[in-house]
Motif scaffolding. Sequence first.
Motif, short mmCIF file in Angstrom:
data_model
loop_
_atom_site.label_atom_id
_atom_site.label_comp_id
_atom_site.label_asym_id
_atom_site.label_seq_id
_atom_site.Cartn_x
_atom_site.Cartn_y
_atom_site.Cartn_z
N VAL A 45 0.85 -1.19 0.00
CA VAL A 45 0.00 0.00 0.00
C VAL A 45 0.89 1.24 0.00
N GLY A 46 0.60 2.15 -0.94
CA GLY A 46 1.31 3.42 -1.00
C GLY A 46 2.62 3.39 -1.78
N ARG A 47 3.03 2.23 -2.28
CA ARG A 47 4.27 2.15 -3.07
C ARG A 47 3.93 1.83 -4.52
N PRO A 48 4.63 2.47 -5.46
CA PRO A 48 4.34 2.21 -6.88
C PRO A 48 4.61 0.76 -7.27
N VAL A 49 3.78 0.26 -8.19
CA VAL A 49 3.94 -1.09 -8.75
C VAL A 49 4.24 -0.91 -10.24
N SER A 50 5.21 -1.67 -10.74
CA SER A 50 5.51 -1.69 -12.16
C SER A 50 5.98 -3.10 -12.51
N PHE A 51 5.11 -3.85 -13.18
CA PHE A 51 5.42 -5.23 -13.54
C PHE A 51 5.08 -5.47 -15.00
N THR A 52 6.07 -5.95 -15.75
CA THR A 52 5.86 -6.39 -17.12
C THR A 52 6.32 -7.83 -17.22
N PRO A 53 5.47 -8.74 -17.67
CA PRO A 53 5.89 -10.13 -17.77
C PRO A 53 6.99 -10.30 -18.82
N THR A 54 7.82 -11.32 -18.63
CA THR A 54 8.85 -11.66 -19.61
C THR A 54 8.23 -12.56 -20.66
N VAL A 55 8.29 -12.13 -21.91
CA VAL A 55 7.67 -12.88 -23.00
C VAL A 55 8.75 -13.21 -24.04
N THR A 56 8.80 -14.48 -24.46
CA THR A 56 9.71 -14.90 -25.53
C THR A 56 8.90 -15.56 -26.64
N GLY A 57 9.45 -15.49 -27.87
CA GLY A 57 8.79 -16.13 -29.00
C GLY A 57 7.71 -15.29 -29.64
N GLY A 107 -7.53 -1.95 -6.65
CA GLY A 107 -7.79 -0.56 -6.99
C GLY A 107 -6.51 0.25 -7.03
N GLY A 108 -6.37 1.06 -8.06
CA GLY A 108 -5.17 1.88 -8.22
C GLY A 108 -4.19 1.32 -9.24
N LEU A 109 -4.38 0.05 -9.64
CA LEU A 109 -3.51 -0.55 -10.65
C LEU A 109 -4.24 -0.60 -11.99
N SER A 110 -3.47 -0.52 -13.07
CA SER A 110 -4.05 -0.60 -14.41
C SER A 110 -3.21 -1.54 -15.27
N PHE A 111 -3.82 -2.01 -16.36
CA PHE A 111 -3.17 -2.94 -17.27
C PHE A 111 -3.05 -2.30 -18.65
N ASP A 112 -1.87 -2.35 -19.25
CA ASP A 112 -1.64 -1.81 -20.59
C ASP A 112 -1.68 -2.96 -21.59
N SER A 113 -2.70 -2.98 -22.45
CA SER A 113 -2.87 -4.09 -23.39
C SER A 113 -1.86 -4.06 -24.53
N ASN A 114 -1.10 -2.97 -24.68
CA ASN A 114 -0.05 -2.91 -25.71
C ASN A 114 1.26 -3.54 -25.25
N THR A 115 1.52 -3.50 -23.93
CA THR A 115 2.82 -3.97 -23.42
C THR A 115 2.71 -5.06 -22.35
N GLY A 116 1.52 -5.23 -21.76
CA GLY A 116 1.36 -6.17 -20.65
C GLY A 116 1.73 -5.57 -19.31
N LEU A 117 2.09 -4.28 -19.30
CA LEU A 117 2.52 -3.60 -18.06
C LEU A 117 1.35 -3.45 -17.09
N ILE A 118 1.59 -3.87 -15.84
CA ILE A 118 0.66 -3.60 -14.74
C ILE A 118 1.35 -2.55 -13.88
N SER A 119 0.68 -1.41 -13.67
CA SER A 119 1.32 -0.33 -12.93
C SER A 119 0.30 0.49 -12.16
N GLY A 120 0.82 1.28 -11.23
CA GLY A 120 -0.01 2.16 -10.42
C GLY A 120 0.37 2.04 -8.97
N THR A 121 -0.46 2.59 -8.10
CA THR A 121 -0.23 2.56 -6.66
C THR A 121 -1.54 2.21 -5.97
N VAL A 122 -1.50 1.19 -5.14
CA VAL A 122 -2.66 0.80 -4.34
C VAL A 122 -2.70 1.74 -3.13
N ALA A 123 -3.82 2.43 -2.96
CA ALA A 123 -3.92 3.44 -1.90
C ALA A 123 -4.42 2.88 -0.58
#
Length: 181
Positions: free
Chosen positions: A20-32, A47-63
């Motif tokens: 809670v209160g710390r930024p999250v930035s996760f992109t899965p490792t994809v090969t092939g 709540g506070g996280l979002s998903f980018d369908s172009n990159t697979g990035l999950i990011s944001g901050t849970v409050a």
Amino acid sequence: VSISPVEKLTVTGSIGYVVVGRPVSFTPTVTGTGSSTVYTFTGTLPGGLSFDSNTGLISGTVATLVASTSGTIKVTSNSQTASLDVSFLVVQPPSLTGNASVGYVGKSYSYTPTVTGGAGTRTFTIAGGQLPAGLTIDSVSGLISGTPTVADATTFTVSVTDKIGTSTYNYSINVAQLPSV
């Protein structure tokens, strides 16, 4: 005509704790992957996280502290599909609180600070000041105990560290002489 074999599509990674209160930035490792890659997410993001369908990035901050959630990241490329199940274990950073009680010279004393939040094994230390003479702190439980030897008012800082982070809190212990009977 030469045909190159298509590399098997794989997706790996793990998010771990979401604090809670710390930024999250996760992109899965994809090969092939090929020239066109599509990412989708099914499930529930905290709540506070979002998903980018172009990159697979999950990011944001849970409050706020919420129930842990999970979902699946699905990657499609080169007519192949691969999936990764992800869990979001939402935790608070560790926090110390409490009020140490009065101690008496020559009388056994014990006090354990209250810790909320955090995760994993905790380590307690005195981060500033010092304990009253005759008392020690247990590095695993945080128990402050012993037999005070000197009447004095002492202020000190206890620190607790775990997988999530560190918290400190200032305490005071007044050690008094036992009344004469």
